[in-house]
Scaffold this active site. Sequence first.
Site, PDB file in Angstrom:
ATOM      1  CB  CYS A 192      95.461  53.169  10.996  1.00 32.18           C
ATOM      2  SG  CYS A 192      94.271  53.066   9.635  1.00 32.18           S
TER       3      CYS A 192
ATOM      4  CB  CYS B 237      68.512  40.323  20.941  1.00 28.47           C
ATOM      5  SG  CYS B 237      67.170  40.984  21.922  1.00 28.47           S
TER       6      CYS B 237
ATOM      7  CB  CYS C 174      66.299  37.939  22.698  1.00 27.05           C
ATOM      8  SG  CYS C 174      66.030  39.088  21.319  1.00 27.05           S
TER       9      CYS C 174
END
Length: 521
Positions: free
Chosen positions: A94, A435, A438
Amino acid sequence: MCTRKPTLRFIFVLLSLLLVLKFNVATEIEDELEELLAVDEEVEREADGGGDKLSEAEVLSKAQRIVIELNNDNTERVVNGNEFVLVLGYAPWCPRSAEIMPHFAEAATSLRELRIPLVMAKLDADRYPKPASFLGVKGFPTLLLFVNGTSQPYSGGFTSDDIVIWARKKTGSPVIRISSVVEAEKFLRKYQMFLLGQFDKFEGPDYEEFVSAAKSDNEIQFVEVNQVEVARVLYPAINPTGRFLGIVKSEPERYTAYDGAFTMNKILEFVDYNKFPLVTKLTEMNSVRVYASPVKLQVLVFANIDDFKNLLDPLQDVARTLKSKIMFIYVDIDEENLAKPFLTLFGLEESKNTVVAAFDNGMSSKYLLESKPTKSNIQDFCNNLVQGSLSPYFKSQPIPDNTEASVHVIVGKTFDDEILSSKKDVLLEVFTPWCINCEATSKQVEKLAKHYKGSSNLIFARIDASANEHPNLQVNDYPTLLLYRADDKANPIKLSTKSSLKELAGSINKYLKVKNVKDEL
């Protein structure tokens, strides 16, 4: 199932094993304490000049040794066996953990030098999931304070100084008392920012409110004095008589006196509005504090380091005139993790030039300085922001050429003219590039545009909502089909994107009087 009766030999072996385990645990504790004491002695010898000067890497290495490494075997013992334990849960992979680790180690050294009764410990939560679960580590990095085995969330900053201040306050030392000029001079060498309180006596209602504020605040070191000559070392222009409260920072606007009521809430409000410098540089380490500022108006300057150097002095002059009204923030435009999320809101994510923008967090509005970032332009921009006379900024792609288009492309700048002010009916498809559904809706809109091609009073259009905005276009679901009737543009009709082509045509015919339409789809 049958079990054999334990023999005397078995019992003897079991007792021996328990004694060995107990001895090993005790030895392990002694080894840990001896190692910490040895590190303490080395640090003290270095501080007294009694040895060769350590390199920065050696100092950090020794600091890290002060921090206890938790594992499957010792976590519960360390946490439950000490009054105060501050635990850092981290993961080696991390980046944020790697960033905070040296600050945590430096804080451990400072707290030990201050004789604060706090054990500092860290756990590789990725390697040891069981103790991580026991401690309540759910993300990386996580800081938790354990008081007699009970956890409390960490709410301070992430630099070494931030950790030290927070830890001191939570372990019973919310205020530092300074009693001599020598102590004051030593304190000034160590602390960059603090809140000074001068009192004739360390008692009474005003003093109690001051201490309560110190306990409640998580970021600023509070200091108390009762001698004017000591106070003047810390705050030269201090009022020589009576009580006094003022904040000290290491920047051009170094001293700010408090002139409000001595109540906890008012003191905390004063701290919140004055703890940041005139211009704050946004970093990963301070981002949480910056975003939590009570100052609702924020002006952000995105620039590379060299350009910002030339802009800093005039920017500080502007900030000085609007102190406590606007928070000024510098973001290095080359730090993509910090700059890009903001610049994307303005459609300027690829910009490498200086950008001056503003946010009104109280109204969720954003603004953009669209002229050259000179001192006078920035001053006017900020004054208008405070007065509420700036027009909010709505991003827009360049205006397209729709001359030959069967489906017109609408952008933020053309929404008024082509949708709201148009005398025609408009079917608008609202989409985003990411999307999933779409594309299918777009194909249906293209077929509908072809079907109604002969109609002179119906326009088909689409707008990319990720790159264009308008105050009258508030859509959260994609794709969305909106039917704007010529005689009622303020109330568009939402059509179902799950309808078939014939069903959509039927809805259009229902709401509109369409002329010259083909018979079949």
